[in-house]
Enzyme design. Sequence first.
Site, short mmCIF file in Angstrom:
data_model
loop_
_atom_site.label_atom_id
_atom_site.label_comp_id
_atom_site.label_asym_id
_atom_site.label_seq_id
_atom_site.Cartn_x
_atom_site.Cartn_y
_atom_site.Cartn_z
N TYR A 78 -10.58 -19.16 25.51
CA TYR A 78 -9.38 -19.70 25.70
C TYR A 78 -8.71 -19.06 27.18
CZ TYR A 78 -4.60 -21.86 25.50
OH TYR A 78 -3.51 -22.48 25.95
N GLU A 173 -16.18 -9.22 22.34
CA GLU A 173 -15.77 -8.09 21.35
C GLU A 173 -16.26 -8.17 19.99
OE1 GLU A 173 -14.37 -11.02 22.73
OE2 GLU A 173 -12.85 -11.73 21.23
N SER A 226 0.88 9.27 -1.97
CA SER A 226 0.22 8.77 -3.29
C SER A 226 -1.20 9.59 -3.59
CB SER A 226 -0.43 7.17 -2.75
OG SER A 226 -1.37 7.24 -2.05
N GLY A 227 -1.55 10.44 -2.51
CA GLY A 227 -2.72 11.09 -2.71
C GLY A 227 -3.99 10.27 -2.01
N VAL A 229 -5.92 8.57 1.32
CA VAL A 229 -5.82 9.10 2.79
C VAL A 229 -4.86 8.73 3.85
CG1 VAL A 229 -7.39 7.33 3.37
CG2 VAL A 229 -7.56 9.22 4.71
N THR A 232 -1.66 10.56 3.15
CA THR A 232 -1.68 12.08 3.31
C THR A 232 -1.73 12.53 4.72
OG1 THR A 232 -2.98 12.19 1.29
CG2 THR A 232 -3.24 14.11 2.74
N ASP A 462 -23.04 10.09 -38.99
CA ASP A 462 -23.34 8.86 -39.75
C ASP A 462 -22.15 7.93 -40.03
OD1 ASP A 462 -25.91 10.30 -40.25
OD2 ASP A 462 -24.83 11.45 -41.76
N LYS A 517 -17.67 -10.42 -6.15
CA LYS A 517 -16.30 -10.71 -5.42
C LYS A 517 -16.63 -11.91 -4.43
CE LYS A 517 -11.64 -10.12 -3.75
NZ LYS A 517 -10.75 -9.03 -3.55
N GLU A 523 -10.58 -5.52 -9.40
CA GLU A 523 -10.14 -5.02 -10.35
C GLU A 523 -10.22 -6.19 -11.61
OE1 GLU A 523 -8.75 -2.09 -10.71
OE2 GLU A 523 -8.42 -1.38 -8.65
P1 XMP Z 1 -9.17 -7.12 -6.27
O1 XMP Z 1 -8.87 -6.97 -7.75
O2 XMP Z 1 -7.88 -8.16 -5.76
O3 XMP Z 1 -8.79 -5.95 -5.30
O4 XMP Z 1 -10.68 -7.82 -5.70
C1 XMP Z 1 -8.86 -5.76 -4.02
C2 XMP Z 1 -8.49 -4.50 -3.74
O5 XMP Z 1 -7.17 -4.49 -3.87
C3 XMP Z 1 -6.68 -3.38 -4.76
N1 XMP Z 1 -5.74 -3.97 -5.68
C4 XMP Z 1 -4.37 -3.56 -5.62
N2 XMP Z 1 -3.70 -2.55 -4.98
N3 XMP Z 1 -1.73 -2.85 -5.88
C5 XMP Z 1 -2.41 -2.09 -5.10
O6 XMP Z 1 -2.01 -1.31 -4.42
C6 XMP Z 1 -2.22 -3.87 -6.63
O7 XMP Z 1 -1.42 -4.62 -7.37
C7 XMP Z 1 -3.65 -4.28 -6.41
N4 XMP Z 1 -4.35 -5.00 -6.92
C8 XMP Z 1 -5.55 -4.73 -6.54
C9 XMP Z 1 -8.04 -3.01 -5.39
O8 XMP Z 1 -7.90 -1.76 -5.96
C10 XMP Z 1 -8.99 -3.24 -4.38
O9 XMP Z 1 -9.18 -2.09 -3.68
#
Ligand code: XMP
Length: 525
Positions: A78, A173, A226-227, A229, A232, A462, A517, A523
């Site tokens: 564009y 890119e 949160s621990g 990356v 932190t 058992d 997925k 999850e």
């Molecule tokens: P799904 O389950 O949607 O996950 O395929 C994709 C990524 O997102 C994370 N996940 C969450 N992270 N709050 C979060 O901070 C949530 O409610 C939540 N649900 C899913 C999941 O761990 C994966 O990395």
Amino acid sequence: TILVLDFGSQYTHLITRRLRELNVYSEMLPCTQKLAELSWKPKGVILSGGPYSVYQEGAPHVDPDVFKLHVPILGVCYGLQEIAWHHGKNVLAGEKKEFGHAALKIQRHSGKQAHVDRLFEGLQDDMEVWMSHGDKLSKMPDGFLTVAETANSPFAGIAHEEKEYYGIQFHPEVTHTPKGTEVIRNFAIGICRAKQDWTMEAFVGKEVARIRKLVGDKGQVIGAVSGGVDSTVAARLMHEAIGDRFHAVMVDNGVLRKNEAVQVKETLTKGLGVNLTVIDASERFLGLLKGVADPEKKRKIIGNTFIEIFEEEAKKIAEAAENSPKAGPIEFFLQGTLYPDVIESISFKGPSATIKTHHNVGGLPEKMKLKLIEPLRELFKDEVRHMGTNLGISEELVWRHPFPGPGIAIRIIGDVTPDKVRIVQEADAIFIEEIRKAGLYRQISQAFAALMEGRAVGVVGDQRLHGHIIGLRAVVTTDFMTANAFEFEPAFMRRLTNRIGNEVKGVARVLYEMTSKPPSTIEFE
Ligand code: XMP
């Protein structure tokens, strides 16, 4: 600095990314940016691709002042049409859309015109490129020469005879244009003479200085960790900038990984020197989660309770801060926002679309009247990891798999009880330990244990045991939008399922989930 003006292409942020890989600093702004409002002068401008047609009514156009800057301009897709439109409105709808791979033929010039070939300097005459467009030039705009063509686009590359204006119909890119970075290099370094001084070390130094200036001598900052990356690295950077005037808060919600709160405290306080308060709110969270089976309700409870607790703690820290002679009130909130979240808010969404501000942790900063500090907002995830390593954060933490905010609560199908949390934590710890031992951790994007609904029969000694069912999941993905299950060796699986069955009290069966997925999600809830 190279100015990237965004016309809304899904690839624009990759231009800034490629520039940074060349150690060139760039800034991306929407194509509607008024140049008079810029406080700096770019060394060159790149006009991105976009989903519009320049001849349409209401199509976005760049501030014409860009052509008065007297700096080199590169139009991509564009952007090329936009340059041509500015030079005589010679753009038409193409007969067919061009999308996908194309063979580009570079045309060389000689004598006085040789300089128009500088974009393709050092490249072979035949080049594989990625196209995605529907419009074409009806004729060459005045003053321009063809520098490259494809079978369908006789003007796939154009350059001005005198001014340093270049247009290319393909996308340099994207990785589908293997030599694309070389084209960007020729423009940014060869033609614009941009400095190659963007390094992670320089970036950290600049960011630390920026934070110090923004916060002032006495200002204080609060933020949640949160621990993971991102938080932190952001916390470590804040500590570098303002020491103990940065207050990190970690809320233990009782549904973290096994020993996580203890480990985070160790890493942040002992390892990195960050001023951290850990609040053990496990009982409060587990009490509120009791009997709740709906995953969205669980998410809401955890999100809202987190905000309440964080606010209570922030108030305490703020009161203590006000009584301190050395420091002023808390005015800022640290957020580990990354560039992909920012793109959402700054990319050009259309002539009439208002620019959205990106979401933040439940609106906390507004509610608490705090200003945002986002030191990672220009970085992609792998750059944050690189920065973390530079700042002395361990490899183990830097490469840690993501963990969802609602934690194990959404890894227990059905209602959450302390015993179920213990079972998932223990099974998860064994799973991750075995993955690390087998040297597979970095090949897997995310791995975890979850608890299935219902019970199954097993035998222990058992005795018949009516026990719990653990579901294991390990996926490989680059963007978490699509994912495939990781394929473990059968021997690994046998060892792992035996260990979990034997070591985790109450487990009768262990399953491994293989669905990709989509159709499933990463999850279970
Ligand atoms: P799904 O389950 O949607 O996950 O395929 C994709 C990524 O997102 C994370 N996940 C969450 N992270 N709050 C979060 O901070 C949530 O409610 C939540 N649900 C899913 C999941 O761990 C994966 O990395």
